[in-house]
Design a protein around this motif. Structure first.
Motif, mmCIF file in Angstrom:
data_model
loop_
_atom_site.group_PDB
_atom_site.id
_atom_site.type_symbol
_atom_site.label_atom_id
_atom_site.label_comp_id
_atom_site.label_asym_id
_atom_site.label_seq_id
_atom_site.Cartn_x
_atom_site.Cartn_y
_atom_site.Cartn_z
ATOM 1 N N TRP A 181 0.892 -1.110 0.062
ATOM 2 C CA TRP A 181 -0.168 -0.034 -0.249
ATOM 3 C C TRP A 181 0.780 1.352 -0.052
ATOM 4 O O TRP A 181 0.541 2.219 -0.826
ATOM 5 C CB TRP A 181 -0.927 -0.099 1.048
ATOM 6 C CG TRP A 181 -1.621 1.278 1.255
ATOM 7 C CD1 TRP A 181 -3.031 1.431 0.823
ATOM 8 C CD2 TRP A 181 -1.475 2.391 1.806
ATOM 9 N NE1 TRP A 181 -3.415 2.667 1.130
ATOM 10 C CE2 TRP A 181 -2.528 3.461 1.835
ATOM 11 C CE3 TRP A 181 -0.383 2.787 2.959
ATOM 12 C CZ2 TRP A 181 -2.434 4.552 2.442
ATOM 13 C CZ3 TRP A 181 -0.088 4.181 3.367
ATOM 14 C CH2 TRP A 181 -1.220 4.932 3.230
ATOM 15 N N GLY A 195 -3.360 -3.208 -8.088
ATOM 16 C CA GLY A 195 -3.330 -2.051 -7.370
ATOM 17 C C GLY A 195 -2.753 -0.833 -8.218
ATOM 18 O O GLY A 195 -3.290 0.293 -8.138
ATOM 19 N N TRP A 196 -1.793 -1.269 -9.090
ATOM 20 C CA TRP A 196 -1.025 -0.043 -9.771
ATOM 21 C C TRP A 196 -2.230 0.287 -10.986
ATOM 22 O O TRP A 196 -2.570 1.546 -11.049
ATOM 23 C CB TRP A 196 -0.110 -0.881 -10.361
ATOM 24 C CG TRP A 196 0.479 0.586 -11.541
ATOM 25 C CD1 TRP A 196 1.528 1.323 -11.084
ATOM 26 C CD2 TRP A 196 0.345 0.677 -12.947
ATOM 27 N NE1 TRP A 196 1.969 2.315 -12.158
ATOM 28 C CE2 TRP A 196 1.192 1.651 -13.251
ATOM 29 C CE3 TRP A 196 -0.230 -0.044 -13.976
ATOM 30 C CZ2 TRP A 196 1.248 2.292 -14.638
ATOM 31 C CZ3 TRP A 196 -0.422 0.519 -15.049
ATOM 32 C CH2 TRP A 196 0.367 1.480 -15.419
ATOM 33 N N TRP A 201 -5.463 0.173 -10.533
ATOM 34 C CA TRP A 201 -6.377 1.020 -9.897
ATOM 35 C C TRP A 201 -6.125 2.352 -9.582
ATOM 36 O O TRP A 201 -6.756 3.449 -9.659
ATOM 37 C CB TRP A 201 -6.876 0.310 -8.432
ATOM 38 C CG TRP A 201 -7.487 1.137 -7.759
ATOM 39 C CD1 TRP A 201 -8.796 1.213 -7.501
ATOM 40 C CD2 TRP A 201 -6.839 1.677 -6.542
ATOM 41 N NE1 TRP A 201 -9.313 2.162 -6.348
ATOM 42 C CE2 TRP A 201 -8.324 2.320 -5.865
ATOM 43 C CE3 TRP A 201 -5.873 1.831 -5.904
ATOM 44 C CZ2 TRP A 201 -7.829 3.136 -4.685
ATOM 45 C CZ3 TRP A 201 -5.345 2.420 -4.778
ATOM 46 C CH2 TRP A 201 -6.686 3.091 -4.037
ATOM 47 N N MET A 202 -4.789 2.529 -9.252
ATOM 48 C CA MET A 202 -4.175 3.769 -8.700
ATOM 49 C C MET A 202 -4.112 4.724 -9.957
ATOM 50 O O MET A 202 -4.295 6.025 -10.030
ATOM 51 C CB MET A 202 -2.782 3.600 -8.448
ATOM 52 C CG MET A 202 -2.225 5.049 -7.734
ATOM 53 S SD MET A 202 -0.747 5.578 -9.149
ATOM 54 C CE MET A 202 0.299 4.387 -9.371
ATOM 55 N N VAL A 260 -0.765 -8.925 -7.496
ATOM 56 C CA VAL A 260 -1.527 -7.778 -6.727
ATOM 57 C C VAL A 260 -1.200 -6.525 -6.796
ATOM 58 O O VAL A 260 -2.081 -5.522 -6.836
ATOM 59 C CB VAL A 260 -1.561 -8.321 -5.031
ATOM 60 C CG1 VAL A 260 -2.215 -7.324 -4.359
ATOM 61 C CG2 VAL A 260 -2.226 -9.693 -5.101
ATOM 62 N N PHE A 261 0.292 -6.317 -6.973
ATOM 63 C CA PHE A 261 0.846 -4.882 -7.316
ATOM 64 C C PHE A 261 0.241 -4.257 -8.408
ATOM 65 O O PHE A 261 -0.080 -3.225 -8.639
ATOM 66 C CB PHE A 261 2.388 -4.978 -7.224
ATOM 67 C CG PHE A 261 2.920 -3.830 -7.577
ATOM 68 C CD1 PHE A 261 3.114 -2.683 -6.652
ATOM 69 C CD2 PHE A 261 3.421 -3.493 -8.893
ATOM 70 C CE1 PHE A 261 3.425 -1.495 -6.884
ATOM 71 C CE2 PHE A 261 4.168 -2.248 -9.119
ATOM 72 C CZ PHE A 261 4.055 -1.112 -8.347
ATOM 73 N N LEU A 305 2.258 1.990 -3.530
ATOM 74 C CA LEU A 305 1.248 2.519 -4.375
ATOM 75 C C LEU A 305 0.737 4.031 -3.999
ATOM 76 O O LEU A 305 0.673 4.837 -4.740
ATOM 77 C CB LEU A 305 -0.148 1.741 -4.411
ATOM 78 C CG LEU A 305 0.006 0.392 -5.027
ATOM 79 C CD1 LEU A 305 -1.156 -0.531 -4.766
ATOM 80 C CD2 LEU A 305 0.455 0.407 -6.502
ATOM 81 N N HIS A 306 0.931 4.181 -2.619
ATOM 82 C CA HIS A 306 0.405 5.655 -2.306
ATOM 83 C C HIS A 306 1.455 6.511 -2.634
ATOM 84 O O HIS A 306 1.267 7.788 -3.073
ATOM 85 C CB HIS A 306 0.283 5.513 -0.776
ATOM 86 C CG HIS A 306 0.045 6.658 -0.175
ATOM 87 N ND1 HIS A 306 -1.291 7.511 -0.153
ATOM 88 C CD2 HIS A 306 0.947 7.706 0.619
ATOM 89 C CE1 HIS A 306 -1.019 8.612 0.269
ATOM 90 N NE2 HIS A 306 0.001 8.813 0.868
#
Length: 431
Positions: free
Chosen positions: A17, A267-268, A270-271, A263-264, A20-21
């Motif tokens: 997290w 998430g990437w 989505w980001m 998973v990364f 990604l943040h």
């Protein structure tokens, strides 16, 4: 060992997290155009300039004029620790080791509202709630014989003191170049913008580092978090297999690493999609700012022109009346036969009392200033829109961003051309 497995299981998603943040923050800074002080509008803005304040603070240790400072005084200590351990055969063993460290004995600091100045003007910044990245102003370690030892710290010593103290101070000195990112809002005292904390803002940062260094710092730490997240995932898997006495299977190890990276990747995506949506909305806001400034020009300038024309007509009539009275005075001076001069006193006094000040010249000067300021605001709004629209269009063309943009059917916005920008021209005519 179970607690190590649990620690790895908790650390891996947190690091993922965090990566990604930080990457989202990096994209935000890269996409947000740097505004001029005169062109700061309502909403998320990025600004560069120097720190200015009419009543600056004076830092405690460095005695420098600042808009923010924070100091810490620490005292060193050391002690001998004796430990007795017993092995599996019941044999005792005593060991002695030395421990040392630093304990905080004093701290403090202050922050004051200040202005960020560039070549176009100033913007008020209210730093409460901001993440501040200051400069190091003072860093000195002294022994008890030094005058500083007791001058800026309490006289009492900590337990097991080595009688060495470290004085450190950080701050933002006056005239320091700053990089500020935050949400601008309307001031309550004057018609101007200010940058202040907002719970809905994505970022509120005041940094003595340049924009390039802030961006590179976010990028580097994003990769560091990703790397250690992968290490925690693979390390936790190996510890789990060791704890359960499961034979090592290489493809299981590879599958776990691939799963973490998958998973990364999700998430990437989505980001990136959310970042593109935010950039699209900021682009639309930039377009609305241009319309706001054009509407302001259309509504404001005709009224100012009419007021100046009225003042000019008023002064013309006043000067005509005064000239007529002056001509009568010269035609019939005192002591010469003709109309009585004292008869002119009443109308002359009425003209003077009705029009004590003639201000058309000052009004024309203010009109000129307002015309220049208005056109500058329009130009800054247009530049801001073109900059953020270019950033958005560039993102939509980059790979792999363009693949993510197709999910939302995003298209690049048009840039403002001169023919589009010349609509609703306000003419200044005093005829």
């Amino acid at each position: 060992m179970p607690w190590l497995i649990l620690l790895s299981a908790l650390a891996a998603p947190l690091l993922l997290w965090g990566s990604l943040h930080l990457r989202r923050r990096h994209r935000l800074l890269a996409d947000l155009p740097t505004s001029k002080a005169a062109g700061v509008f309502i909403g998320l803005t990025e600004l560069q300039g120097t720190a200015e304040c009419a009543a600056p603070l004076t830092s405690t240790l460095a005695a420098m004029r600042c808009v923010h400072y924070r100091y810490v005084v620490e005292e060193q200590w050391s002690r001998l620790v004796t430990e007795t351990t017993t092995d599996s055969k019941g044999r005792s063993r005593t060991t002695t080791r030395r421990e040392s460290g630093w304990s905080e004995i004093a701290s403090g600091g202050e922050t004051v509202d200040f202005y960020v100045r560039d070549e176009t003007g100033i913007v008020l910044v209210r730093p409460e709630g901001a993440k501040i990245e200051p400069l190091r102003l003072f860093d000195e370690t002294v022994s008890r014989g030094d005058a500083l030892y007791y001058a800026k710290a309490p006289a009492a010593a900590v337990a097991h003191s080595d009688h060495r103290r470290r004085f450190t101070e950080y701050g933002l000195p006056l005239h320091t170049p700053l990089f500020v990112v935050g949400r601008a809002r309307e001031r309550t005292d004057v018609v101007a913008a200010e940058i202040a904390a907002d719970p809905a803002a994505e970022l509120f940062l005041i940094s003595a580092r340049s924009e390039a260094k802030v961006q590179s710092g976010h990028a580097v730490w994003s990769w560091v978090c990703l790397f250690f997240g992968l290490v925690c995932t693979l390390g936790g898997f190996l510890l789990y297999q060791t704890f359960r006495a499961v034979p090592f299977v290489p493809w299981h190890f590879i599958a776990v690493g691939a799963g973490f990276l998958a998973v990364f990747t999700l998430g990437w995506v989505w980001m990136v999609y959310n970042s593109l949506v935010s950039l699209r909305e900021r682009t639309r806001q930039g377009w609305s700012l241009v319309d706001v400034q054009l509407k302001r020009r259309h509504d404001l300038i005709p009224g100012l022109v009419a007021a100046c024309a009225g003042l000019a007509g008023h002064e013309a009539r006043t000067q005509t009346a005064l000239a007529a009275l002056r001509a009568q005075q010269q035609a019939t001076p005192p002591g010469v036969a003709g109309p009585d001069f004292t008869g002119l006193a009443a109308p002359l006094r009425a003209v003077i009392e009705a029009h004590p000040d003639l201000v058309a010249q000052a009004s024309f000067a203010r009109l000129h200033q307002e015309l220049v300021a208005t056109e500058q605001r329009v130009a800054l709004a247009r530049t801001y829109y073109n900059d953020i629209a270019t950033a958005y269009a560039t993102r939509l063309e980059h790979i792999p961003d363009r693949w993510v943009a197709r999910l939302g059917r995003m298209t690049p916005p048009p840039l403002l051309a001169a023919t589009d920008f010349e609509r609703a021209i306000v003419r200044v005519d005093f005829a």
